[in-house]
Design a protein around this motif. Structure first.
Motif, PDB file in Angstrom:
ATOM      1  N   ALA A  20       0.795  -1.171  -0.015  1.00 31.03           N
ATOM      2  CA  ALA A  20       0.097   0.060   0.074  1.00 31.03           C
ATOM      3  C   ALA A  20       0.875   1.237  -0.026  1.00 31.03           C
ATOM      4  N   LEU A  21       2.053   0.992   0.456  1.00 35.34           N
ATOM      5  CA  LEU A  21       2.960   2.180   0.584  1.00 35.34           C
ATOM      6  C   LEU A  21       3.738   2.146  -0.857  1.00 35.34           C
ATOM      7  N   THR A  22       4.366   1.073  -1.415  1.00 31.65           N
ATOM      8  CA  THR A  22       5.023   1.251  -2.505  1.00 31.65           C
ATOM      9  C   THR A  22       4.400   1.381  -3.827  1.00 31.65           C
ATOM     10  N   ILE A  23       3.307   0.737  -4.042  1.00 35.21           N
ATOM     11  CA  ILE A  23       2.755   0.821  -5.375  1.00 35.21           C
ATOM     12  C   ILE A  23       2.139   2.112  -5.820  1.00 35.21           C
ATOM     13  N   PRO A  24       1.701   2.994  -4.896  1.00 35.43           N
ATOM     14  CA  PRO A  24       1.401   4.195  -5.518  1.00 35.43           C
ATOM     15  C   PRO A  24       2.720   5.138  -5.898  1.00 35.43           C
ATOM     16  N   GLN A  25       3.809   4.793  -5.695  1.00 33.28           N
ATOM     17  CA  GLN A  25       4.592   5.392  -6.486  1.00 33.28           C
ATOM     18  C   GLN A  25       4.989   5.035  -7.811  1.00 33.28           C
ATOM     19  N   LEU A  26       4.394   4.000  -8.351  1.00 34.79           N
ATOM     20  CA  LEU A  26       4.377   3.814  -9.620  1.00 34.79           C
ATOM     21  C   LEU A  26       3.501   4.896 -10.524  1.00 34.79           C
ATOM     22  N   PRO A  27       3.860   4.923 -11.884  1.00 32.84           N
ATOM     23  CA  PRO A  27       2.855   5.719 -12.632  1.00 32.84           C
ATOM     24  C   PRO A  27       1.519   5.276 -12.453  1.00 32.84           C
ATOM     25  N   PRO A  28       0.424   5.981 -12.573  1.00 32.28           N
ATOM     26  CA  PRO A  28      -0.945   5.533 -12.364  1.00 32.28           C
ATOM     27  C   PRO A  28      -1.349   4.419 -13.291  1.00 32.28           C
ATOM     28  N   VAL A  29      -0.843   4.372 -14.423  1.00 31.73           N
ATOM     29  CA  VAL A  29      -1.140   3.482 -15.650  1.00 31.73           C
ATOM     30  C   VAL A  29      -0.526   2.062 -15.319  1.00 31.73           C
ATOM     31  N   LEU A  30       0.650   2.122 -14.438  1.00 34.36           N
ATOM     32  CA  LEU A  30       1.031   0.855 -13.944  1.00 34.36           C
ATOM     33  C   LEU A  30       0.668   0.359 -12.605  1.00 34.36           C
ATOM     34  N   ALA A 263      16.585   6.168 -15.542  1.00 33.31           N
ATOM     35  CA  ALA A 263      16.735   7.037 -14.709  1.00 33.31           C
ATOM     36  C   ALA A 263      15.615   7.913 -14.448  1.00 33.31           C
ATOM     37  N   ARG A 264      14.907   8.412 -15.587  1.00 31.68           N
ATOM     38  CA  ARG A 264      13.681   9.292 -15.367  1.00 31.68           C
ATOM     39  C   ARG A 264      12.582   8.481 -14.971  1.00 31.68           C
ATOM     40  N   GLU A 265      12.364   7.306 -14.751  1.00 28.59           N
ATOM     41  CA  GLU A 265      11.346   6.567 -14.436  1.00 28.59           C
ATOM     42  C   GLU A 265      11.533   6.492 -12.711  1.00 28.59           C
ATOM     43  N   THR A 266      11.494   7.457 -12.229  1.00 33.61           N
ATOM     44  CA  THR A 266      11.744   7.642 -11.055  1.00 33.61           C
ATOM     45  C   THR A 266      10.887   6.825 -10.135  1.00 33.61           C
ATOM     46  N   GLY A 267       9.598   6.801 -10.522  1.00 33.44           N
ATOM     47  CA  GLY A 267       8.433   6.063  -9.597  1.00 33.44           C
ATOM     48  C   GLY A 267       8.853   4.340  -9.552  1.00 33.44           C
ATOM     49  N   LEU A 268       9.161   3.900 -10.762  1.00 29.62           N
ATOM     50  CA  LEU A 268       9.665   2.523 -11.020  1.00 29.62           C
ATOM     51  C   LEU A 268      10.862   2.293 -10.225  1.00 29.62           C
ATOM     52  N   ARG A 269      11.833   3.099 -10.236  1.00 30.01           N
ATOM     53  CA  ARG A 269      12.827   2.787  -9.526  1.00 30.01           C
ATOM     54  C   ARG A 269      12.728   3.017  -7.977  1.00 30.01           C
ATOM     55  N   GLU A 270      11.906   3.901  -7.629  1.00 26.34           N
ATOM     56  CA  GLU A 270      11.390   4.065  -5.888  1.00 26.34           C
ATOM     57  C   GLU A 270      10.772   2.612  -5.709  1.00 26.34           C
ATOM     58  N   PHE A 271       9.952   2.112  -6.377  1.00 25.13           N
ATOM     59  CA  PHE A 271       9.307   0.864  -6.201  1.00 25.13           C
ATOM     60  C   PHE A 271      10.194  -0.343  -5.935  1.00 25.13           C
TER      61      PHE A 271
END
Length: 349
Positions: A20-30, A263-271
């Protein structure tokens, strides 16, 4: 709750605070298909963990669920039969998840065909694989390291493959590295699952289950039949340290996997980085307390979680700094082989 995203967020918050904490870091479409995928996997876990169900019933419900995900059967009959069979050992949040299977499946079936295929394949492999271990006598561990790797694949490695398929569907740039990432994804999953197995040793032991490989400990002269809490056996600690090193090796592969993400996909990297960072810090605590007798003794603090989040956000765009941070975080840990798991189970590259 009419909104798909709100429903999935609500269910995730009940069954997994971490996701619930990590998934919201992803782009909404993912975030939407990844949330749905986790809920599908959690339904399998709920069936497998239900103490009121006999093994044949668990297999039957899991096989029925696979057909539901594939769109070959309706979801309502499964809900109506499974729901009343759940006991109080299943949490209220999981009761709710089972009750809402039709809603969750309706979301699944609205995804693009490649996304649906990724989710359905994951569910099918996980359901079949977990059933292989259902009837085993697990009081004294698995036979060997290969069996431990098999188990880790069925509960985590296959999830890594599924996530990689979703990432590749989202980004052609990521898809260019599909083959390398699919191999590393299995290792990423094994590193995370091994860390959980080591951390939860005594929780599992208390319910008569042990996921450790006997052969690893036999080479140091320790029999897992003798394992008891509050032990002080250096032979056991040597075997446990070796497993810490193997998990550490898989987490090194997890970093390599993460660095394939632009690197620009910051949400995926944080996930990816949040899960990786928390796993490394957990291994550090385990390595310093090899004779721990309660999972609370090796659980990382909220402060450590916040530090992981802060560091990931600070360094997420620099491969060199991430490599340096990972080296420092793992300094002092045994450095087991980071050889990739065998490809015998893998269904797609």
């Amino acid at each position: 709750m009419g909104d798909d995203d709100a429903l999935q967020s609500h269910l995730l918050d009940g069954v997994s605070r971490t996701f619930a904490l990590t998934i919201p870091q992803l782009p909404p479409v993912l975030a939407k298909p990844v949330s749905n995928a986790y809920l599908l996997c959690r339904i399998i876990d709920t069936i497998e963990d239900e103490t009121a169900l006999a093994s044949p019933d668990k297999r039957r419900f899991c096989q029925q669920f696979v057909r539901v995900v594939q769109g070959r059967e309706a979801a309502e009959p499964l809900r109506d039969e499974l729901g009343p069979r759940l006991s109080e050992s299943t949490s209220p949040a999981e009761h709710e998840l089972i009750h809402l299977i039709p809603r969750v499946i309706a979301i699944t079936h609205r995804f693009d065909p490649p996304q649906r295929e990724a989710l359905a394949t994951c569910v099918e492999i996980m359901a079949k694989g977990m059933a292989e271990f259902q009837d085993r006598d697990l009081r004294y561990g698995l036979s060997n390291m290969d069996e431990m790797s098999d188990y880790c694949y069925y509960v985590a490695g296959v999830v890594g493959e599924m996530l990689t398929k979703l990432f590749c569907h989202y980004s052609p740039e990521i898809a260019a590295h599909r083959e390398e990432m699919m191999k590393l994804a299995v290792s990423f999953g094994q590193g995370l699952q091994m860390t959980n197995i080591l951390k939860d040793l005594w929780d599992d032991h208390s319910r008569g289950v042990c996921w450790l490989p006997r052969d690893t400990f036999e080479q140091y002269g320790f029999d897992l039949r003798e394992l008891k809490p509050n032990h002080d056996n250096p032979r056991f600690c040597e075997g446990f340290r070796q497993l810490v090193g193997i998990a550490h090796g898989h987490l090194r592969n997890a970093l390599a996997y993460t660095l394939y993400i632009p690197a620009r996909e910051t949400g995926l990297r944080e996930f990816c980085l949040w899960a990786l960072g928390m796993a490394v810090l957990t291994l550090r605590k385990i390595n310093k307390n090899l004779d721990f007798s309660d999972s609370a003794q090796v659980k990382i603090t909220r402060r450590a979680v916040k530090a992981t989040v802060f560091t990931s956000r600070l360094l997420r765009s620099s491969n060199s700094l991430l490599n340096a941070a990972f080296y420092l975080a793992g300094f002092g840990l045994p450095r087991g082989s980071n050889r990739l798991p065998g490809s015998g189970h893998r269904t797609d590259t």
